[in-house]
Scaffold this motif. Structure first.
Motif, short mmCIF file in Angstrom:
data_model
loop_
_atom_site.label_atom_id
_atom_site.label_comp_id
_atom_site.label_asym_id
_atom_site.label_seq_id
_atom_site.Cartn_x
_atom_site.Cartn_y
_atom_site.Cartn_z
N GLY A 151 0.80 -1.22 0.00
CA GLY A 151 0.00 0.00 0.00
C GLY A 151 0.83 1.27 0.00
O GLY A 151 2.07 1.24 -0.02
N SER A 152 0.15 2.41 0.05
CA SER A 152 0.82 3.70 -0.04
C SER A 152 1.78 3.94 1.11
O SER A 152 2.81 4.59 0.95
CB SER A 152 -0.22 4.83 -0.11
N GLY A 153 1.44 3.43 2.31
CA GLY A 153 2.34 3.61 3.45
C GLY A 153 3.69 2.96 3.21
O GLY A 153 4.74 3.54 3.56
N ALA A 154 3.69 1.78 2.64
CA ALA A 154 4.95 1.09 2.34
C ALA A 154 5.73 1.84 1.27
O ALA A 154 6.95 2.02 1.38
CB ALA A 154 4.67 -0.34 1.89
N GLU A 155 5.04 2.28 0.23
CA GLU A 155 5.72 2.96 -0.87
C GLU A 155 6.30 4.30 -0.42
O GLU A 155 7.42 4.67 -0.78
CB GLU A 155 4.76 3.14 -2.03
N GLN A 156 5.55 5.05 0.38
CA GLN A 156 6.03 6.36 0.83
C GLN A 156 7.23 6.23 1.75
O GLN A 156 8.12 7.08 1.74
CB GLN A 156 4.89 7.10 1.53
N SER A 157 7.28 5.18 2.55
CA SER A 157 8.41 5.02 3.46
C SER A 157 9.71 4.72 2.73
O SER A 157 10.79 4.84 3.31
CB SER A 157 8.12 3.89 4.46
N LEU A 158 9.61 4.33 1.47
CA LEU A 158 10.81 4.02 0.68
C LEU A 158 11.30 5.21 -0.14
O LEU A 158 12.37 5.15 -0.74
CB LEU A 158 10.52 2.85 -0.26
N GLN A 159 10.54 6.30 -0.15
CA GLN A 159 10.94 7.48 -0.90
C GLN A 159 12.21 8.09 -0.30
O GLN A 159 12.32 8.25 0.91
CB GLN A 159 9.82 8.51 -0.93
N GLY A 160 13.15 8.44 -1.16
CA GLY A 160 14.40 9.04 -0.70
C GLY A 160 15.41 8.03 -0.21
O GLY A 160 16.53 8.42 0.17
N LEU A 161 15.08 6.75 -0.21
CA LEU A 161 16.01 5.71 0.25
C LEU A 161 16.98 5.35 -0.87
O LEU A 161 16.61 5.30 -2.04
CB LEU A 161 15.23 4.47 0.68
#
Length: 310
Positions: free
Chosen positions: A142-152
């Motif tokens: 979901g979006s929570g998983a995808e957003q937590s990977l931004q900038g990694l």
């Protein structure tokens, strides 16, 4: 077995019924003609398998020996102090069990099974993504998983899926899982795909890793008569993917490069520029030498003229 598990490999069928893979392949072909199952390279699935995805209990019993061998090879690619991402799946779970011995490692994952395998590894830091739990494979999506990977940004991603072809790359049957896998891939400088031979030539709904993004494929040795799997491997190698076959006969320790595939560089690598003879540096030295000779000649002519005047 196919009805119970959703999918099964020819090797597993041959072992259970105690016959040869050639006989099993012939029987599977006959069952497909009756519409009772669909053939896949190295195995069989229930009809409509293009969209069907087996749950974790079923997947955990498929190609277990192959997944173990693949995990052993994949673990040998990881170095001390490295930061990596590991996707969800039964093969990546096997990989995680071997990563517990790598000191200074940081593992970012959306898989509860991967995190559980590393929970007691004192020298490994585990970073979980956010997201919504998907119970069938114990993964956060979901979006929570995808957003937590931004900038990694990490050095490598280890990803598995439901199918792999040279035309489309790695794919999976679930849209939410595919979106998170794509986010994991975008965070990595190199992408290592883990896929046993039963997934070669299988195409499922949602693409996760295009072929031109794959750095390396770690797989197992296809059965001797599975020419289509060998053809798929060669097609992947021709597109620049490094192929590492677990338990292969070629040189390279536990991981042998597939025949005709060794030494290939991934597409993302590019050769460094080479300074050639006669290039700008050589031209500069030549011009400098000519100027030096000219100045020396002028000094000699001036000295002769001075002597004449005297």
């Amino acid at each position: 077995m196919v009805r119970a598990n959703g999918a099964v490999s020819l090797r597993e069928l041959a072992r259970v019924v105690q016959t040869s893979e050639v006989t099993v392949r012939r029987d599977v072909r006959a069952l497909e003609a009756e519409g009772l199952l669909d053939r896949r390279h190295g195995g069989a699935v229930l009809p409509g398998g293009f969209t069907r995805e087996s749950g974790f209990p079923q997947k955990s019993h498929l190609a277990t020996a192959e997944k173990t061998a693949i995990a052993d090879v994949a673990a040998s690619l990881v170095e001390e102090g490295e930061a990596i991402v590991v996707g969800a799946g039964t093969t990546t779970q096997e990989l995680a069990r071997r990563l517990a011995r790598v000191p200074g490692l940081t593992v970012v994952t959306n898989s509860l099974l991967v995190a559980q395998a590393l929970a007691h590894a004192n020298r490994v830091e585990v970073v979980m993504t956010g997201g919504t739990l998907r119970g069938s494979n114990y993964a956060l999506v979901g979006s929570g998983a995808e957003q937590s990977l931004q900038g990694l940004r990490v050095s490598r991603a280890f990803i598995s899926g439901s199918g792999l072809t040279a035309e489309r790359g790695l794919s999976t049957s679930n849209m939410l899982s595919a979106s998170v896998d794509r986010a994991l891939v975008q965070a990595a400088a190199e992408v290592v795909v883990l896929a046993d031979h039963t997934k070669l030539g299988t195409d499922t709904m949602f693409q996760t890793v295009p072929t031109d993004v794959m750095t390396r494929l770690v797989t197992d040795e296809p059965p001797p008569h599975d020419d289509r799997a060998a053809t798929e491997l060669q097609a992947l190698a021709d597109q620049g993917v490094q192929i590492t076959v677990a338990g292969g006969t070629a040189s390279g320790g536990a991981a042998g490069e597939g025949a005709g595939m060794a030494g290939r560089r991934p597409r993302r690598e590019s050769p460094l520029p080479v300074q050639r003879r006669g290039g700008p540096t050589a031209q500069l030295r030549s011009a400098g030498a000519s100027l030096h000779d000219q100045q020396a000649g002028e000094r000699e002519r001036a000295r002769v003229a001075d002597m004449r005047r005297r």
